[in-house]
Motif scaffolding. Structure first.
Motif: not given
Length: 267
Positions: A40, A42, A139, A143, A147, A155-159
């Protein structure tokens, strides 16, 4: 003598499981945090990343030690191994292929095994916990894998959360998809897990309705039997009352017929 030994080993195993349940759950939470932080965040400091890695392996060693001790205390060891193949597979996975994703899957297997053995929770609660755990770890895993992929679109945690949710529910909008081989393997696992969990939920709901119908039918049969018994009892009471009335009337007639006839003095 052998029976007493097996009984003593079983009692020692149960005591060990009761005492270690709390620490193992805490260790599982530490494992989850240590796995999630480097993914989460980076730009995490190198020493934090190293500490998280040490925490992962330390927790893993704790679970492996727990399995070894439970195996040692089991009265029948081969039976213990046969009855818990997932736990053994989870312990051996890091030795076979030391990938972080496989360590993650192994940790989930170990936590699930201990949770099922020590807590008698309802099926719905267990399914809900499994869904939440698969969603979170799926997730994070996708990721981490996607990523840094050149063609990756997660590319994001939401995605990643959105992709995991649509994959587990087998909706699959197609707006987000893994592009790496490991990511696609993860997608297959999530899809199969989602289908299995949905099947369990459906079966649980159907079983609940069937149980309700059976309960209502049983209650109806019980009430019908009680009414029939009460009707039979009332019928028997009526017959008894009728017999008593008939006997009483016969007694009165006999008494009247047996009385002497007194003639009039004039006759």
């Amino acid at each position: 003598m052998t029976g007493k030994t097996e009984t003593g080993d079983s009692a020692a195993k149960e005591r060990w499981e009761r005492r270690t349940q709390g620490p193992l759950l805490v260790a599982a939470v530490l494992f989850a945090v240590a796995y999630a932080v480097p993914i989460v965040v980076t730009d995490v400091a190198p020493w934090i990343r190293t500490a998280c890695r040490y925490i992962e392996w330390s927790v893993w060693a704790f679970f492996a030690l727990d399995y070894a001790i439970r195996l040692r205390l089991a009265p029948r060891r081969w039976r213990f191994v046969r009855e818990q193949p997932l736990a053994l597979l989870a312990v051996l996975l890091p030795l076979l292929q030391p990938l972080r994703l496989l360590r993650l899957v192994s940790a989930l297997l170990l936590v699930g095994q201990r949770a099922r053995m020590t807590f008698q929770v309802r099926l719905t609660t267990y399914v809900a916990g499994s869904c939440a755990g698969l969603l979170m770890f799926g997730s994070l895993a996708v990721l981490e894998v996607e990523r840094n992929s050149p063609n990756g679109n997660i590319q994001t945690l939401g995605d990643a959360v959105w992709w995991s949710f649509t994959t587990m529910t087998t909706v699959g909008y197609g707006d987000l998809a893994p592009t790496t081989g490991l990511g696609r393997v993860l997608a297959i696992g999530l899809m199969l897990s989602g289908i299995a969990l949905l099947g369990v939920v459906t079966a649980n709901i159907a079983a609940w309705f069937i149980a309700r119908f059976d309960q209502e039918a049983s209650e109806e049969r019980r009430q019908t039997a009680a009414i029939e018994a009460l009707t039979a009892e009332v019928r028997a009471l009526r017959e008894e009352v009728t017999e008593l009335r008939g006997g009483s009337a016969g007694s009165d007639d006999s008494a009247t017929g047996a009385s002497p006839h007194v003639s009039s003095p004039r006759s």
